[in-house]
Design a protein around this motif. Structure first.
Motif, PDB file in Angstrom:
ATOM      1  N   GLY A 145      11.780 -47.643  41.125  1.00 50.45           N
ATOM      2  CA  GLY A 145      10.539 -46.893  41.258  1.00 50.45           C
ATOM      3  C   GLY A 145      10.659 -45.477  40.724  1.00 50.45           C
ATOM      4  O   GLY A 145       9.697 -44.926  40.161  1.00 50.45           O
ATOM      5  N   PHE A 146      11.837 -44.887  40.889  1.00 51.43           N
ATOM      6  CA  PHE A 146      12.052 -43.519  40.399  1.00 51.43           C
ATOM      7  C   PHE A 146      11.992 -43.481  38.882  1.00 51.43           C
ATOM      8  O   PHE A 146      11.419 -42.553  38.294  1.00 51.43           O
ATOM      9  N   ARG A 147      12.551 -44.506  38.221  1.00 55.24           N
ATOM     10  CA  ARG A 147      12.471 -44.567  36.751  1.00 55.24           C
ATOM     11  C   ARG A 147      11.018 -44.703  36.295  1.00 55.24           C
ATOM     12  O   ARG A 147      10.600 -44.090  35.307  1.00 55.24           O
ATOM     13  N   GLU A 148      10.242 -45.513  37.030  1.00 53.94           N
ATOM     14  CA  GLU A 148       8.824 -45.659  36.690  1.00 53.94           C
ATOM     15  C   GLU A 148       8.084 -44.331  36.865  1.00 53.94           C
ATOM     16  O   GLU A 148       7.232 -43.960  36.050  1.00 53.94           O
ATOM     17  N   LEU A 149       8.418 -43.608  37.930  1.00 57.09           N
ATOM     18  CA  LEU A 149       7.811 -42.296  38.174  1.00 57.09           C
ATOM     19  C   LEU A 149       8.113 -41.335  37.029  1.00 57.09           C
ATOM     20  O   LEU A 149       7.224 -40.625  36.536  1.00 57.09           O
ATOM     21  N   LEU A 150       9.356 -41.326  36.576  1.00 55.42           N
ATOM     22  CA  LEU A 150       9.742 -40.423  35.491  1.00 55.42           C
ATOM     23  C   LEU A 150       9.015 -40.784  34.197  1.00 55.42           C
ATOM     24  O   LEU A 150       8.628 -39.897  33.422  1.00 55.42           O
ATOM     25  N   GLY A 151       8.817 -42.085  33.967  1.00 52.49           N
ATOM     26  CA  GLY A 151       8.077 -42.488  32.772  1.00 52.49           C
ATOM     27  C   GLY A 151       6.640 -42.008  32.800  1.00 52.49           C
ATOM     28  O   GLY A 151       6.113 -41.507  31.795  1.00 52.49           O
TER      29      GLY A 151
END
Length: 675
Positions: A500-506
């Motif tokens: 989820g954190f990677r999706e947030l950064l994207g």
């Protein structure tokens, strides 16, 4: 060479103009009557009366009530809404909550777009953004034919799940532009790409109906300034506490719906920082209301939960404010149960308080201040005479006789009630949000703010009060202290784990690119930009969420730790063992502008000279022989003990007994209440 900065606050009664010369630091203030039918006219008249050639203006920014007033009065062109089949009535259904829970007779204001002008379109995206039903181009062309026949040229498009896939909204906009080339078309994907169809629809509709109003206003003002010789950007303050160019304001018109209130909050932050205060509450008291803002750890608190009319949210980020009907012109009255009340009805500028002798006969807070010696017999440098006998007659006839109280006792009760209302409003924005007022300073401005600030602070145990050099035009000054600012939001529902954190950064990268494009369009150099990131987070299964500031290099563990800390601060508990999820994202891009540097006062020593004394009533002390000072005589570093009255052109300051006041280098009065 251009050397004058101009900041303007367009109010309902007066238009305040703040002028500062960068060459010598001199500040001039002008007040002219507002022209509601053509708000820009008062700005031009005020600038001309100031004597400053338009060609010498290097920076122009202003706050305006144009957007707010248009929504309240419904004075905007007829508009249409195009939405997905089955969602025509979302503006009435809303989110199924009742705004006034215990009032069975309260009715929602009518939607800004009437039902007959809301059209359903056959198309559908599913909850993951995949196309279920292609957009019916023939049906949309028929809708365009009806709009052309009805002569509707303002159109809002809000299709279900477009925040996940905006292809159909873009397609609809292209078709409508071809069919109706003169129409102003607003799509929700450009305005608010967030989930929940009602707030997204309401915000898109507000933006659409204001677009022609704001566009016309900004166009006329720009033309007038250009004709006068000004060739710089025409900047306007928006709800988030930044400024936009005239072109950007025309595309994001709903952001101007809280334009006038944001200037005071921005000025509050600047003045508090000058005085070394990191946590501050702003108290702006005018003739009708008190507006309270809050700064914590140097940042103004921002909310997306606000509206101009109850029930129709505008989800653009806005400086968090609380407004209460308690101002200098608030009427004091007796209710059916024989209880003294204050406001929210106001005497307004005309007829005004009884002491103004303009036809008003009902008692106000201003009349009570005059009776108790807090106000002198003249205001605005002698331009306005106050009639104490008219104020006394008004209080006796309308209040004292019914209450069985004396004149001064009644006047004191009126002030006590007004101060209590203001203190309660401050509690809403501080204590109810998890902030302790004892850790804050109170910055008081507006024409009536300095009259009440010390006693309001005492009630809340706030230790320090700051009175700006020009309280009456502080909101106008705030318009000169802001930067260009834009926000972009994204919806995200994902566990706060590594995936989820990677999706947030994207999504953060996407939102930053959107904001950067807006700053590009306004000519902001790359070196003058600052980006801020905020994640909306909550515990899994929780409805309420919190905005948590992110740093660009934060790890997931640092983000989770920040969320738990913020949750503990606001709600007094945290469950660090429970799973957390991301609920949304906001990226703010700020284009830093050169700001005026307020001049410093000459240095002095000892106590300032007094203009004399007069009898002034203070709660718990009765009438006290009180020294009266002229603020124009103050020098930096001077100090004096309360009680005291400080008179100046645009306000009167009441300083309570037992306090100590110091004149700060830039002219701010810092009152230490000793609490």
């Amino acid at each position: 060479m251009s050397s004058v900065r101009v900041a303007v606050d367009v109010g309902g009664t007066f238009t305040d103009i703040f002028l500062m010369n960068d060459d010598d630091g001199t500040i001039n203030v002008h007040k002219v009557p507002s022209t509601p039918a053509d708000p820009g006219l008062a700005i031009i008249d005020g600038l001309r009366s100031s004597g400053v050639p338009f060609s010498e203006i290097k920076h122009f920014s202003h706050g305006t009530t144009v957007g707010t007033n248009a929504l309240i009065t419904r004075e905007f062109p007829r508009a249409a809404l195009i939405t997905t089949k089955g969602f025509r009535d979302v503006l009435e259904i809303r989110d199924s909550t009742k705004t006034e829970l215990w009032d069975a007779y309260w009715d929602m204001p009518a939607p800004y777009i009437k039902r007959r002008d809301r059209f359903e379109l056959d198309e559908r995206m599913d909850a993951t953004g995949n196309i279920v039903t292609p957009l019916n181009r023939h049906e949309l062309a028929e809708i365009a034919r009806v709009l052309r026949k009805r002569e509707i040229k303002t159109i809002a498009v809000c299709l279900i799940n477009s925040y996940l896939n905006a292809a159909h909204e873009h397609e609809a906009r292209d078709i409508l532009r071809a069919e109706l080339p003169d129409a102003i078309i607003t799509i929700s994907a450009d305005v608010l790409p967030e989930m929940f169809e009602f707030p997204r629809t309401a915000t898109t509709v507000a933006n659409a109906v204001l677009a022609p109003v704001v566009g016309t206003y900004m166009g006329q003002l720009t033309t007038r300034l250009r004709e006068g010789g000004y060739d710089g950007n025409v900047l306007v303050l928006h709800s988030g506490g930044g400024v936009m160019t005239a072109e950007a304001a025309s595309h994001h018109s709903a952001r101007l719906a809280a334009s006038g209130l944001a200037g005071g909050a921005v000025a509050m932050r600047h003045l508090a920082e000058l005085c070394g205060v990191k946590n501050a509450l702003g108290l702006d008291i005018g003739g009708t209301s008190s507006d309270i803002s809050i700064m914590y750890d140097g940042d103004l608190r921002v909310t997306q939960d606000w509206s101009v009319e109850p029930g129709y949210p505008i989800r653009f980020p806005a400086i968090e404010l609380v407004t209460v009907g308690a101002g200098g012109g608030s009427l004091a009255w007796i209710d059916e149960g024989g209880t003294l009340r204050s406001g929210p009805e106001s005497a307004k500028a005309v007829p005004g308080p009884a002491c103004y002798s303009r036809g008003g006969s009902r008692p106000t807070t201003t009349d009570a201040n005059l009776i108790l010696g807090r106000l002198g017999q003249v205001l605005i440098g002698g331009k306005m005479q106050l009639d104490a006998s008219a104020a006394a007659t008004s209080i006796r006839e309308h209040l004292a006789s019914a209450l069985g109280m004396g004149l001064h006792e009644t006047a004191a009760a009126v002030l006590r009630l007004a101060n209590a209302k203001i203190a309660d409003a401050i509690r809403v924005l501080s204590i109810q949000k998890g902030y302790d007022p004892r850790e804050f300073g109170l910055v008081a401005f507006g024409g009536a703010g300095p009259l009440h600030a010390c006693e309001v602070a005492q009630e809340l145990a706030i230790p320090k009060v700051i009175i700006p050099p020009h309280p009456g035009i502080t909101s106008a000054m705030g318009c000169a202290l802001v930067d260009v600012r834009h926000d972009a939001t994204r919806t995200l529902i994902a566990r706060a784990d590594e995936s989820g954190f990677r999706e947030l950064l994207g999504l953060a990268r996407q939102a930053r690119a959107q904001v950067a494009a807006l700053l590009d369009s306004e000519g902001i150099d790359a070196g003058d930009r600052r980006y801020e990131y905020f994640a909306t987070m909550r515990y899994v299964g929780q409805w309420r969420s919190l905005n948590v500031r992110l740093n660009e290099n934060d790890t997931l563990n640092q983000v989770l730790s920040a969320f738990h800390s913020e949750h503990r601060r606001e709600f007094a508990y945290a469950h660090e063992e429970r799973p957390v999820e991301f609920f949304g994202l906001r990226v703010t891009g700020t284009g830093l502008l050169n700001k005026p540097v307020l001049p410093e006062l000459p240095v002095g020593t000892g106590e300032p000279k007094t203009l004399g004394t007069r009898q002034v009533f203070f709660e718990g002390y009765g009438f006290v022989d009180t020294p009266v000072y002229g603020r124009h005589l103050f020098k930096a570093g001077q100090a004096f003990a309360g009680p005291a009255i400080v008179e100046q052109f645009d306000s009167t300051v009441v300083i309570v007994p037992g306090s100590r006041t110091t004149v700060e280098a830039h002219g701010n009065l810092i009152v230490d209440l000793g609490v």
